[in-house]
Each structure stands twice: as structure tokens, then as C-alpha cells.
Design a protein around this motif. Structure first.
Motif: not given
Length: 171
Positions: A25-33, A63-72, A78-81, A85-89
Motif C-alpha cells: 500500500e505504500t508503493d507508488t502509482m509508478e510501481d503499480l504502472h 495521475i500521469s507518468l510524465f508531466d507534459m503540461s509545460e507548466g500550464a 505517479m512517482s509522487e503519489t 493516498n489514492t486507492v482505498h475502500e
């Protein structure tokens, strides 16, 4: 605690293609990816995103793998989530899209929260069902019937330059 997920490939065939996974449960969304891509035989180098989903599988927050928003705008990565903190009952469903050109789409559902088993390495692929097709199942995006019909004249000819309503010497 361990999260047990069922990850189902969205395909239009009669063949069920899914994987059952365990991850801390403490792994990141990137680990799930990473475990999803590995368990379905992808190299993991394509752009991917998770989307929160409701019970009707409607796509929500990305929840994205990369930030492609160019700061917009702010992007949840995923690496920070972490999973817990995302999935639960109360939030058990995610949509996962891998390779935005092919649009491999998966339904990810939290099936169980369990105690960690001593001696098991996590993440863990528990069960495999079905073969992944050679190409992503084709997606058909249909507009509501007659949604665009009233907006456009069927007799309109884009090659009929003489009857287009614009001033060609506008500047």
C-alpha cells in the motif's frame, strides 16, 4: 498492508485477459504502472496515465507518468503519489491507459486489502488469464446520434471556393 488488484484489459473479444497483482500500500502509482506493464508484456517505455474512476467506470482525475503540461497546470505524477493516498475502500477503481497512440486501456480494481505475507516479494504477480493481442483493441468513439448533424450543412463543399463566405483580401 497489501493491495490486491485485478487488472482487466478492455477488449471487444470473448477472451478474458486479466492479471491479479499484489503490491504494498505504500508503493507508488509508478510501481503499480511497472508491474502492470511487465505482467502484460509491455516494455514500459510509452506514456501512461491512471484515472480515478467511479463505480460506472467514468474517467476522473488523472495521475500521469510524465508531466507534459509545460507548466500550464499542476499535474499529479505517479512517482509522487502513493497507492494508499489514492486507492482505498471508498475509491477502488482506476482506469489505466498505456501508450496513447495505441490506447491500451485497462480497468484496475482493488479486490482486497490483506496482511503482508512473510517471505513474499512485492509487487507480486498472483494470477494470469488470457493472452494479450498483438495490437490494442480498436476503440470506437461515437458522438451522440445527430449531435453534429444539425451543426453542419450536408451540401457544403470545401472545394467550392467561389461560394465560400469570406473575404480573401482581408489583410
Amino acid at each position: 498492508m497489501i493491495y490486491r488488484f485485478r487488472v482487466i484489459l478492455d477488449n471487444d473479444t470473448d477472451d478474458d485477459v486479466f492479471r491479479d497483482l499484489e503490491i504494498k500500500e505504500t508503493d507508488t502509482m509508478e510501481d503499480l504502472h511497472n508491474i502492470i506493464t511487465q505482467s502484460f508484456g509491455f516494455d514500459g517505455t510509452e506514456v501512461a496515465s491512471f484515472y480515478l474512476s467511479d463505480d460506472a467506470w467514468n474517467q476522473g482525475e488523472e495521475i500521469s507518468l510524465f508531466d507534459m503540461s509545460e507548466g500550464a497546470n499542476e499535474v499529479k505524477l505517479m512517482s509522487e503519489t502513493t497507492l494508499n493516498n489514492t486507492v482505498h475502500e471508498a475509491q477502488t477503481k482506476l482506469i489505466y491507459v498505456y501508450d496513447f497512440l495505441s490506447m491500451w486501456t485497462f480497468y484496475v480494481e482493488l479486490a482486497e486489502i490483506a496482511e503482508e505475507n512473510e517471505g513474499v516479494d512485492y509487487p507480486n504477480l498472483m494470477f494470469v488469464q488470457g493472452q494479450v493481442p498483438e495490437a490494442a483493441p480498436e476503440k470506437i468513439f461515437e458522438a451522440e446520434k445527430d449531435e453534429f448533424d444539425s451543426e453542419f450543412d450536408d451540401d457544403f463543399d470545401v472545394n467550392d471556393y467561389d461560394n465560400l463566405d469570406f473575404d480573401e483580401h482581408w489583410n
